[in-house]
Design a protein around this motif. Sequence first.
Motif, PDB file in Angstrom:
ATOM      1  N   MET A  81       0.841  -1.386   0.320  1.00  0.00           N
ATOM      2  CA  MET A  81      -0.221  -0.306  -0.030  1.00  0.00           C
ATOM      3  C   MET A  81       0.943   0.716  -0.181  1.00  0.00           C
ATOM      4  SD  MET A  81      -2.956   1.037   2.702  1.00  0.00           S
ATOM      5  CE  MET A  81      -2.581   1.197   3.582  1.00  0.00           C
ATOM      6  N   LEU A  82       2.110   1.281   0.973  1.00  0.00           N
ATOM      7  CA  LEU A  82       2.907   2.393   0.780  1.00  0.00           C
ATOM      8  C   LEU A  82       3.531   3.044  -0.575  1.00  0.00           C
ATOM      9  CD1 LEU A  82       4.597   1.542   4.963  1.00  0.00           C
ATOM     10  CD2 LEU A  82       3.133   3.177   3.513  1.00  0.00           C
ATOM     11  N   PHE A  87       3.252   5.975  -5.602  1.00  0.00           N
ATOM     12  CA  PHE A  87       3.016   6.077  -7.145  1.00  0.00           C
ATOM     13  C   PHE A  87       2.088   6.803  -6.752  1.00  0.00           C
ATOM     14  CE2 PHE A  87       0.432   4.079 -10.701  1.00  0.00           C
ATOM     15  CZ  PHE A  87       1.529   4.758 -11.378  1.00  0.00           C
ATOM     16  N   PHE A  88       0.906   7.060  -6.171  1.00  0.00           N
ATOM     17  CA  PHE A  88      -0.149   7.840  -6.872  1.00  0.00           C
ATOM     18  C   PHE A  88       0.546   9.213  -6.490  1.00  0.00           C
ATOM     19  CE2 PHE A  88      -3.308  10.078  -3.676  1.00  0.00           C
ATOM     20  CZ  PHE A  88      -3.926  10.234  -4.690  1.00  0.00           C
ATOM     21  N   TYR A  89       1.171   9.514  -5.554  1.00  0.00           N
ATOM     22  CA  TYR A  89       1.918  11.004  -5.208  1.00  0.00           C
ATOM     23  C   TYR A  89       2.604  11.274  -6.394  1.00  0.00           C
ATOM     24  CZ  TYR A  89      -0.132  11.973  -0.988  1.00  0.00           C
ATOM     25  OH  TYR A  89      -1.725  11.731   0.186  1.00  0.00           O
ATOM     26  N   LEU A 132       5.937  -1.645 -11.429  1.00  0.00           N
ATOM     27  CA  LEU A 132       5.663  -2.559 -10.047  1.00  0.00           C
ATOM     28  C   LEU A 132       4.613  -1.712  -9.891  1.00  0.00           C
ATOM     29  CD1 LEU A 132       9.208  -0.782  -8.290  1.00  0.00           C
ATOM     30  CD2 LEU A 132       8.675  -2.647 -10.308  1.00  0.00           C
ATOM     31  N   ALA A 133       4.137  -1.458  -9.944  1.00  0.00           N
ATOM     32  CA  ALA A 133       2.174  -0.355  -9.652  1.00  0.00           C
ATOM     33  C   ALA A 133       1.550  -1.724 -10.510  1.00  0.00           C
ATOM     34  CB  ALA A 133       1.976   1.286 -10.221  1.00  0.00           C
ATOM     35  N   LEU A 151      11.600  -8.251  -9.984  1.00  0.00           N
ATOM     36  CA  LEU A 151      11.636  -6.682 -10.812  1.00  0.00           C
ATOM     37  C   LEU A 151      11.086  -5.844  -9.724  1.00  0.00           C
ATOM     38  CD1 LEU A 151      10.172  -5.288 -13.328  1.00  0.00           C
ATOM     39  CD2 LEU A 151       8.364  -6.850 -12.778  1.00  0.00           C
ATOM     40  N   HIS A 152      10.483  -6.531  -8.495  1.00  0.00           N
ATOM     41  CA  HIS A 152      10.414  -5.052  -7.417  1.00  0.00           C
ATOM     42  C   HIS A 152      11.439  -4.329  -7.003  1.00  0.00           C
ATOM     43  CE1 HIS A 152       6.463  -4.745  -7.545  1.00  0.00           C
ATOM     44  NE2 HIS A 152       6.415  -5.250  -8.410  1.00  0.00           N
TER      45      HIS A 152
END
Lengths: 216, 321
Positions: A81-82, A87-89, A132-133, A151-152
């Motif tokens: 989630m973090l 990614f969101f910001y 990643l997302a 990958l991550h």
Amino acid sequence: MGRVDKLMTLRTLKISVFVLCLVPLSILLWDIYTANLGANPVEALLHRTGSWTLRFLVIVLAVTPIKRVSGWTWPLRLRRMLGLFAFFYACLHFLVYTLLDLQLDWSHVGADIVKRPYITVGFTALVLLLPLAVTSTNKMMRRLGRRWKKLHRLVYLIAVLGVVHFYWLVKADVREPLIYAGIVSALLGFRLLHYLRGRAPAPRLATNKSLPTDGG
Amino acid sequence: MLIRKRNPSDPKPSEITDRKSFHERRRFLQMSSVAAGAMLVPGWLVSEKAHAATKFQDVKPGPFGTDEKLTPYKDVTTYNNFYEFGTSKSDPSRYAGSLKTQPWSVVVEGEVAKPGRYQLEDLLKGRGLQDRIYRHRCVEAWSMVIPWVGFSLADLLKRFEPTSKAKYVEFTTLYNPKQMPGQRRAVLPWPYVEALRIDEAMNPLAILAVGLYGETLPNQNGAPLRLVVPWKYGFKSIKSIVKIRLTEQQPRTTWDAAAPNEYGFYANVNPHVDHPRWSQASERRIGSGSIFAPRIKTRMFNGYEKEVAQLYAGMDLRKNF
């Protein structure tokens, strides 16, 4: 304590953290609504969304060291989630830049990405966040198996690019980007150290081996 | 052929305000609302120091005006680059209160017949103060429109009688880390130094400002005496001047010394020559308050081409950036 209780606690924790992660956005929206962004509101929005992206990246990178040092496992449950909030910001940051700053002048955006190293680097970081997302679902995790973890690990590079992006745009006072550089170096250094210790010929009392290794 | 039918709701030609009165009225309203605003804004919104400002008597309207909307007093006095008080835009208005601007003297030296230490009051004596409404373009690609109060730099320099060897004018900001806490860190090589070629300094556009919006300069805007050269990026317009030196050699200016590939000696506003890290083709005008306000195109010499272009005739402005 039953299993159900434990599940409920985790659920509550997740919801609380989710709400907490939306606080910076709420303050931002409130400041837009009340015209409280200062003389250069677009610049303020750019800086604030950018800073929060970096902060979330730092928090994500801190999860594994915290787990190794403290033994807590619950931060692991929050990591996805973090990461998605980072990614969101980052997306908000890009949106402010393209929509509000350059008013969808795509030729200007393109020229910036090609010509301005700090934007090239920032844009690269955003592009690298995309896979990643996309692969953050349980289904993708199962499908990718071992490769998922590999990958991550891209997040290490993304955090470094983020700091470089910040460092290169500052005019003279590099204190703040250097603080981020220090924190990211420490968090990545912690992993390197752990990796090197793991590779070294095992000492007889290899206490670190008793902890489950985690690639994150 | 252009034949337009009059719509009954259109104003009759006799009802249309002529351009001149429209602009005069607009300017009057802008200035008066701003003056009223400056009195009504609560102290915590501006800064304590900004309120110690006193109104100038007898300021005459000056040349080179513009019809553009003035940047609000609050923005002009709270969004500043003045690294002597910190590197954040809000630092100067927060911390410039510690600067003591009285008494203030300016040392004049170098290639002049009349060097010496002059009290600020003496420098101002007999100098007709003028309102000069100028565009101000920062190298960071934002801009303002500011009503300065000042006087011609050329007139002042002539008073010191520059010698034939005076090719450049160098200005120095106060160095006093006690009053200017930002100087305790070496973000820039202190003291701040700026300079002009003598013909640039003698251009009628170049002024020394002592006020803005009809009042004395707030400390964060470079009190009590600062340079304003509106065709150049803002960092050339050095603040809180304590020394003026006329020289034969081109002086080393602060930003040029700090990052020579990014900031040149001339620093003329030029939309065709980008900063190595960002575009200079457009700018963000401060003061609209809206997050949806678009950027505006940056103009050559910040729109003062007519006044200053001849100073650079034949020069490669890409090299001499």
